[in-house]
Design an enzyme around this catalytic site. Sequence first.
Site, PDB file in Angstrom:
ATOM      1  N   ASP A  86       1.046  -1.150   0.085  1.00 16.21           N
ATOM      2  CA  ASP A  86      -0.060  -0.109  -0.076  1.00 16.21           C
ATOM      3  C   ASP A  86       0.844   1.159   0.120  1.00 16.21           C
ATOM      4  O   ASP A  86       1.664   1.417   0.978  1.00 16.21           O
ATOM      5  CB  ASP A  86      -0.752  -0.122   1.129  1.00 16.21           C
ATOM      6  CG  ASP A  86      -2.049  -1.029   1.263  1.00 16.21           C
ATOM      7  OD1 ASP A  86      -1.971  -1.671   0.436  1.00 16.21           O
ATOM      8  OD2 ASP A  86      -2.805  -0.956   2.270  1.00 16.21           O
ATOM      9  N   HIS A 142       4.738  -7.617  -0.016  1.00 12.02           N
ATOM     10  CA  HIS A 142       4.380  -8.934  -0.704  1.00 12.02           C
ATOM     11  C   HIS A 142       4.984  -8.954  -2.279  1.00 12.02           C
ATOM     12  O   HIS A 142       5.336  -8.191  -2.689  1.00 12.02           O
ATOM     13  CB  HIS A 142       2.929  -9.190  -0.797  1.00 12.02           C
ATOM     14  CG  HIS A 142       1.978  -9.043   0.224  1.00 12.02           C
ATOM     15  ND1 HIS A 142       1.434 -10.057   0.906  1.00 12.02           N
ATOM     16  CD2 HIS A 142       1.847  -8.026   1.271  1.00 12.02           C
ATOM     17  CE1 HIS A 142       0.859  -9.909   2.192  1.00 12.02           C
ATOM     18  NE2 HIS A 142       1.112  -8.626   2.240  1.00 12.02           N
ATOM     19  N   SER A 227       8.494   3.621   5.404  1.00 16.06           N
ATOM     20  CA  SER A 227       9.574   3.611   4.555  1.00 16.06           C
ATOM     21  C   SER A 227       9.136   3.520   3.008  1.00 16.06           C
ATOM     22  O   SER A 227       8.226   4.090   2.690  1.00 16.06           O
ATOM     23  CB  SER A 227      10.464   2.555   4.737  1.00 16.06           C
ATOM     24  OG  SER A 227      11.927   3.015   4.099  1.00 16.06           O
TER      25      SER A 227
END
Length: 260
Positions: A86, A142, A227
């Site tokens: 995201d 992911h 980050s």
Amino acid sequence: MSAKWLIWMTELTSRKWISQLMGRFSHSNISRYLIPYFAKSYGIPLHEAEKELQDYPTLNSFFTRKLKPGMRPIQQEQSGMISPVDALITFMGTIQSGTILNVKGQDYSLDELLNHSPRAEAYRHGYAFVLYLSPTDYHRIHAPVAGTKMESEHIKGKVYPVHDFAMRHMRTVLSRNERLITYISHEYGEIALVKVGAMNVSSIVYSNDKATKWQQGDDLAYFEFGSTVVLITKNNTFEPLSNLTVGHKVRMGELLGRFK
């Protein structure tokens, strides 16, 4: 004058020992009392979290939380590459002869970003995304493709913040900060997944450090605090979706484009 003062303050506070102290605190039991304030301050969507708020024993366990099944459906296409996180797209574009041009006003050397890896040659005319994760975002990373780990490299470095001011005013933050790079071979070539640490990121962690293969969308790693991820494809192998632009917010599992 104010910009110079902010740069000086950023240099002063961007020390690894400060991040390590923050990390120790976020792993402590007392940090759990900050979870409700943290969640409220950043507007974190609690209905997505795998557990109830009171079930997280530390701030770190909440920050690195997993989501309930089905919260991030994978847009699967045989030749597609999905967003691993995201994030906000802060750069997307073709790499020009080993240079990633105009990332928040700065050019980045691919060799420096990849720590002068021999693999960099295969990416000199590839495609790159810079994906910024704010504290609000889900912080697990992911697999953007199904594939096999070819190499992994951990590069010790600084822990400068990666917010807008630092990216514009601090010199080549993405190449100077701590990085964990994963090279993944897949059906259409190879990608480099560069996970960049930042201020208050006490570590970048593989979800399973023994894993050598992933299916698209598999849990691969996570940040302990916010980050950036730099996602790079090999030379002339990738075409992004035409409707994606810098400033676009993406969710993990959404299609970024297709391999040729």
